[in-house]
Design a protein around this motif. Structure first.
Motif, PDB file in Angstrom:
ATOM      1  N   GLY A  16      -0.503  18.112   0.767  1.00 25.44           N
ATOM      2  CA  GLY A  16      -0.919  19.203   1.638  1.00 25.44           C
ATOM      3  C   GLY A  16      -2.222  18.928   2.352  1.00 25.44           C
ATOM      4  N   ALA A  17      -3.065  18.038   1.779  1.00 25.44           N
ATOM      5  CA  ALA A  17      -4.347  17.689   2.400  1.00 25.44           C
ATOM      6  C   ALA A  17      -4.194  16.606   3.460  1.00 25.44           C
ATOM      7  CB  ALA A  17      -5.323  17.222   1.331  1.00 25.44           C
ATOM      8  N   GLY A  18      -2.967  16.117   3.620  1.00 29.78           N
ATOM      9  CA  GLY A  18      -2.743  15.132   4.661  1.00 29.78           C
ATOM     10  C   GLY A  18      -2.595  13.711   4.181  1.00 29.78           C
ATOM     11  N   VAL A  19      -2.621  13.503   2.871  1.00 35.80           N
ATOM     12  CA  VAL A  19      -2.432  12.153   2.350  1.00 35.80           C
ATOM     13  C   VAL A  19      -0.955  11.783   2.503  1.00 35.80           C
ATOM     14  CG1 VAL A  19      -2.583  10.672   0.317  1.00 35.80           C
ATOM     15  CG2 VAL A  19      -4.283  12.473   0.681  1.00 35.80           C
ATOM     16  N   PRO A  20      -0.648  10.649   3.129  1.00 33.97           N
ATOM     17  CA  PRO A  20       0.758  10.239   3.268  1.00 33.97           C
ATOM     18  C   PRO A  20       1.412  10.124   1.892  1.00 33.97           C
ATOM     19  CG  PRO A  20      -0.662   8.898   4.672  1.00 33.97           C
ATOM     20  CD  PRO A  20      -1.570   9.705   3.791  1.00 33.97           C
ATOM     21  N   LEU A  21       2.656  10.559   1.778  1.00 35.67           N
ATOM     22  CA  LEU A  21       3.346  10.520   0.495  1.00 35.67           C
ATOM     23  C   LEU A  21       3.414   9.110  -0.068  1.00 35.67           C
ATOM     24  CD1 LEU A  21       6.285  13.041   1.024  1.00 35.67           C
ATOM     25  CD2 LEU A  21       4.251  13.322  -0.403  1.00 35.67           C
ATOM     26  N   ALA A  22       3.465   8.111   0.811  1.00 38.82           N
ATOM     27  CA  ALA A  22       3.522   6.729   0.352  1.00 38.82           C
ATOM     28  C   ALA A  22       2.261   6.320  -0.394  1.00 38.82           C
ATOM     29  CB  ALA A  22       3.751   5.799   1.537  1.00 38.82           C
ATOM     30  N   GLU A  23       1.172   7.067  -0.200  1.00 38.89           N
ATOM     31  CA  GLU A  23      -0.096   6.727  -0.841  1.00 38.89           C
ATOM     32  C   GLU A  23      -0.435   7.659  -2.008  1.00 38.89           C
ATOM     33  OE1 GLU A  23      -3.177   6.515   2.109  1.00 38.89           O
ATOM     34  OE2 GLU A  23      -1.861   5.598   3.587  1.00 38.89           O
ATOM     35  N   VAL A  24       0.303   8.738  -2.144  1.00 31.72           N
ATOM     36  CA  VAL A  24      -0.022   9.730  -3.170  1.00 31.72           C
ATOM     37  C   VAL A  24       0.091   9.149  -4.573  1.00 31.72           C
ATOM     38  CG1 VAL A  24       0.774  11.859  -4.275  1.00 31.72           C
ATOM     39  CG2 VAL A  24       0.510  11.758  -1.792  1.00 31.72           C
ATOM     40  N   GLY A  25       1.169   8.405  -4.844  1.00 30.11           N
ATOM     41  CA  GLY A  25       1.365   7.860  -6.184  1.00 30.11           C
ATOM     42  C   GLY A  25       0.232   6.939  -6.593  1.00 30.11           C
ATOM     43  N   GLU A  26      -0.180   6.045  -5.688  1.00 28.63           N
ATOM     44  CA  GLU A  26      -1.272   5.123  -5.987  1.00 28.63           C
ATOM     45  C   GLU A  26      -2.571   5.881  -6.244  1.00 28.63           C
ATOM     46  OE1 GLU A  26      -3.524   1.287  -3.898  1.00 28.63           O
ATOM     47  OE2 GLU A  26      -1.727   2.164  -2.995  1.00 28.63           O
ATOM     48  N   LEU A  27      -2.778   6.952  -5.487  1.00 27.13           N
ATOM     49  CA  LEU A  27      -3.982   7.754  -5.678  1.00 27.13           C
ATOM     50  C   LEU A  27      -3.977   8.418  -7.059  1.00 27.13           C
ATOM     51  CD1 LEU A  27      -4.855   9.702  -2.387  1.00 27.13           C
ATOM     52  CD2 LEU A  27      -6.405   8.376  -3.818  1.00 27.13           C
ATOM     53  N   LEU A  28      -2.844   8.964  -7.418  1.00 25.57           N
ATOM     54  CA  LEU A  28      -2.758   9.673  -8.700  1.00 25.57           C
ATOM     55  C   LEU A  28      -2.984   8.730  -9.883  1.00 25.57           C
ATOM     56  CD1 LEU A  28       0.277  12.048  -8.053  1.00 25.57           C
ATOM     57  CD2 LEU A  28      -2.145  12.665  -8.175  1.00 25.57           C
ATOM     58  N   ASP A  29      -2.646   7.456  -9.691  1.00 18.57           N
ATOM     59  CA  ASP A  29      -2.762   6.490 -10.787  1.00 18.57           C
ATOM     60  C   ASP A  29      -4.073   5.704 -10.744  1.00 18.57           C
ATOM     61  OD1 ASP A  29      -0.247   7.223 -11.715  1.00 18.57           O
ATOM     62  OD2 ASP A  29       0.762   5.760 -10.416  1.00 18.57           O
ATOM     63  N   SER A  30      -4.939   6.003  -9.769  1.00 13.67           N
ATOM     64  CA  SER A  30      -6.180   5.243  -9.615  1.00 13.67           C
ATOM     65  C   SER A  30      -7.281   5.783 -10.516  1.00 13.67           C
ATOM     66  CB  SER A  30      -6.642   5.274  -8.153  1.00 13.67           C
ATOM     67  OG  SER A  30      -6.937   6.604  -7.755  1.00 13.67           O
ATOM     68  N   ASP A  31      -8.332   4.961 -10.691  1.00 18.64           N
ATOM     69  CA  ASP A  31      -9.474   5.435 -11.469  1.00 18.64           C
ATOM     70  C   ASP A  31     -10.359   6.294 -10.557  1.00 18.64           C
ATOM     71  OD1 ASP A  31     -11.271   3.775  -9.932  1.00 18.64           O
ATOM     72  OD2 ASP A  31     -10.753   2.078 -11.217  1.00 18.64           O
ATOM     73  N   PRO A  32     -11.334   7.019 -11.096  1.00 18.50           N
ATOM     74  CA  PRO A  32     -12.144   7.942 -10.292  1.00 18.50           C
ATOM     75  C   PRO A  32     -12.811   7.295  -9.083  1.00 18.50           C
ATOM     76  CG  PRO A  32     -12.486   8.362 -12.617  1.00 18.50           C
ATOM     77  CD  PRO A  32     -11.651   7.119 -12.541  1.00 18.50           C
ATOM     78  N   LEU A  39       3.914  19.476 -14.728  1.00 17.11           N
ATOM     79  CA  LEU A  39       3.440  20.451 -13.738  1.00 17.11           C
ATOM     80  C   LEU A  39       2.081  20.046 -13.170  1.00 17.11           C
ATOM     81  CD1 LEU A  39       5.824  22.161 -14.714  1.00 17.11           C
ATOM     82  CD2 LEU A  39       4.335  24.158 -14.597  1.00 17.11           C
ATOM     83  N   LEU A  40       1.203  19.482 -14.031  1.00 14.93           N
ATOM     84  CA  LEU A  40      -0.094  19.024 -13.547  1.00 14.93           C
ATOM     85  C   LEU A  40       0.086  17.932 -12.499  1.00 14.93           C
ATOM     86  CD1 LEU A  40      -3.178  18.901 -13.650  1.00 14.93           C
ATOM     87  CD2 LEU A  40      -2.966  17.284 -15.553  1.00 14.93           C
ATOM     88  N   ARG A  41       0.954  16.981 -12.790  1.00 15.13           N
ATOM     89  CA  ARG A  41       1.226  15.889 -11.843  1.00 15.13           C
ATOM     90  C   ARG A  41       1.815  16.443 -10.547  1.00 15.13           C
ATOM     91  NH1 ARG A  41       0.529  10.025 -11.794  1.00 15.13           N
ATOM     92  NH2 ARG A  41       2.107   9.228 -10.362  1.00 15.13           N
ATOM     93  N   LEU A  42       2.694  17.413 -10.687  1.00 14.59           N
ATOM     94  CA  LEU A  42       3.328  18.017  -9.520  1.00 14.59           C
ATOM     95  C   LEU A  42       2.295  18.760  -8.665  1.00 14.59           C
ATOM     96  CD1 LEU A  42       5.941  18.556  -7.994  1.00 14.59           C
ATOM     97  CD2 LEU A  42       6.406  20.460  -9.554  1.00 14.59           C
ATOM     98  N   VAL A  43       1.394  19.490  -9.298  1.00 18.54           N
ATOM     99  CA  VAL A  43       0.345  20.201  -8.575  1.00 18.54           C
ATOM    100  C   VAL A  43      -0.557  19.207  -7.847  1.00 18.54           C
ATOM    101  CG1 VAL A  43      -1.769  21.565  -8.854  1.00 18.54           C
ATOM    102  CG2 VAL A  43       0.309  22.238 -10.044  1.00 18.54           C
ATOM    103  N   GLN A  44      -0.923  18.119  -8.527  1.00 17.89           N
ATOM    104  CA  GLN A  44      -1.784  17.111  -7.910  1.00 17.89           C
ATOM    105  C   GLN A  44      -1.103  16.472  -6.686  1.00 17.89           C
ATOM    106  OE1 GLN A  44      -2.307  14.753 -11.464  1.00 17.89           O
ATOM    107  NE2 GLN A  44      -4.422  15.487 -11.769  1.00 17.89           N
ATOM    108  N   ALA A  45       0.176  16.130  -6.829  1.00 16.65           N
ATOM    109  CA  ALA A  45       0.907  15.506  -5.724  1.00 16.65           C
ATOM    110  C   ALA A  45       1.023  16.471  -4.548  1.00 16.65           C
ATOM    111  CB  ALA A  45       2.295  15.074  -6.197  1.00 16.65           C
ATOM    112  N   ARG A  46       1.357  17.728  -4.865  1.00 16.97           N
ATOM    113  CA  ARG A  46       1.477  18.731  -3.804  1.00 16.97           C
ATOM    114  C   ARG A  46       0.142  18.929  -3.079  1.00 16.97           C
ATOM    115  NH1 ARG A  46       0.805  24.603  -5.614  1.00 16.97           N
ATOM    116  NH2 ARG A  46      -1.274  23.698  -5.534  1.00 16.97           N
ATOM    117  N   THR A  47      -0.947  18.965  -3.833  1.00 13.05           N
ATOM    118  CA  THR A  47      -2.267  19.197  -3.233  1.00 13.05           C
ATOM    119  C   THR A  47      -2.665  18.040  -2.318  1.00 13.05           C
ATOM    120  OG1 THR A  47      -2.945  20.482  -5.159  1.00 13.05           O
ATOM    121  CG2 THR A  47      -4.689  19.678  -3.718  1.00 13.05           C
ATOM    122  N   LEU A  48      -2.460  16.813  -2.766  1.00 10.75           N
ATOM    123  CA  LEU A  48      -2.801  15.652  -1.957  1.00 10.75           C
ATOM    124  C   LEU A  48      -1.948  15.600  -0.689  1.00 10.75           C
ATOM    125  CD1 LEU A  48      -3.250  12.933  -4.722  1.00 10.75           C
ATOM    126  CD2 LEU A  48      -5.043  13.890  -3.254  1.00 10.75           C
TER     127      LEU A  48
END
Length: 258
Positions: free
Chosen positions: A59-75, A48-57
């Motif tokens: 919704g903020a306009g981040v292309p879905l193709a880039e969401v996964g890389e963002l979620l797995d990146s360091d700060p 659910l945490l991962r799902l919330v993060q993906a949904r939030t990104l």
């Protein structure tokens, strides 16, 4: 009670649809949980945490193709990537604002095709009791100037503004409009041409073509389309303009030959 949530419950809790959750699975944004003994996938808190993060990104306009890389990146990478997304969103907002402004201008006639300064000149022409037909011709000439030789639009407007503030030039222009009813060979046209040229030369506000424009192969054609607009409908005005140009060239003004 089974441990974990069904896909329907997970979607409901996070505020997305089941279709969205499955889409995230297909894109690899969210791993598919293991199935329980009943054959159902069960979503835990980490899912659910991962799902919330993906949904939030997303919704903020981040292309879905880039969401996964963002979620797995360091700060640090995450911050840099968000800055890039912020920059792109800002550009999109500016583009959409420009489109909205164009739509607004379309609802206000001339302002769709001309800058405010040009519209003010057209308003001044109407206020000086020039005929609607003449104002329309000038409007068309300004639109053509902006499209074909935009580099001289400002100087062209300066000349118009200067002339419209001069009562004698306004009167001379109105006399020139009277020439539309004259025969092309009428000697009064020669007199008017001389008067126009003398006035323009005295004003010192004649538009000059930049060097790059003068050297462009199509300059004469572009200039002719603008300065001789509608002349095919008014032969006497065509002759008047030709004579004025001849006087100006004789005085050293660089005017392209058609």
């Amino acid at each position: 009670m089974a441990d974990g949530l069904t896909i329907g419950q997970a979607a409901e809790f996070v505020g997305v649809t089941i279709k969205t959750v499955r889409h995230y699975h297909r894109l690899g944004l969210l791993a598919e949980p293991a199935r329980d003994a009943s054959g159902y996938r069960r979503y835990g808190s980490a899912d659910l945490l991962r799902l919330v993060q993906a949904r939030t990104l997303a919704g903020a306009g981040v292309p879905l193709a880039e969401v996964g890389e963002l979620l797995d990146s360091d700060p640090e990478q995450f911050t840099a990537a968000l800055d890039d997304v912020h920059h792109r969103l800002t550009e999109q907002i500016e583009d959409l604002t420009a489109r909205r402004d164009t739509l607004h201008r379309l609802a206000h006639g001339d302002r769709a095709l001309l800058p405010d300064r040009a519209c003010a000149v057209l308003d001044q022409l109407a206020a000086l009791d020039f005929s609607p037909d003449y104002v329309a011709t000038q409007r068309e000439a300004l639109v053509l100037t902006r499209a074909l030789v935009p580099e001289v639009l400002d100087t062209f407007l300066t000349r118009l503004e200067h002339g419209l503030d001069d009562p004698e030039f306004v009167e001379l222009t109105k006399r020139g409009l009277d020439a539309r009813s004259w025969a092309p060979g009428d000697p009064r046209i020669d007199e008017l041409a001389t008067a126009f040229a003398d006035r323009l030369l005295a004003d010192g506000a004649l538009p000059t073509l930049p060097t790059a424009t003068r050297n462009r192969p199509s300059t004469a054609t572009r200039y002719g389309l603008v300065n001789h607009h509608r002349e095919d409908q008014e032969p006497s005005i065509a002759r008047l303009n030709t004579l004025v140009e001849a006087h100006l060239r004789a005085a050293g003004i660089d005017i392209p030959h058609r």
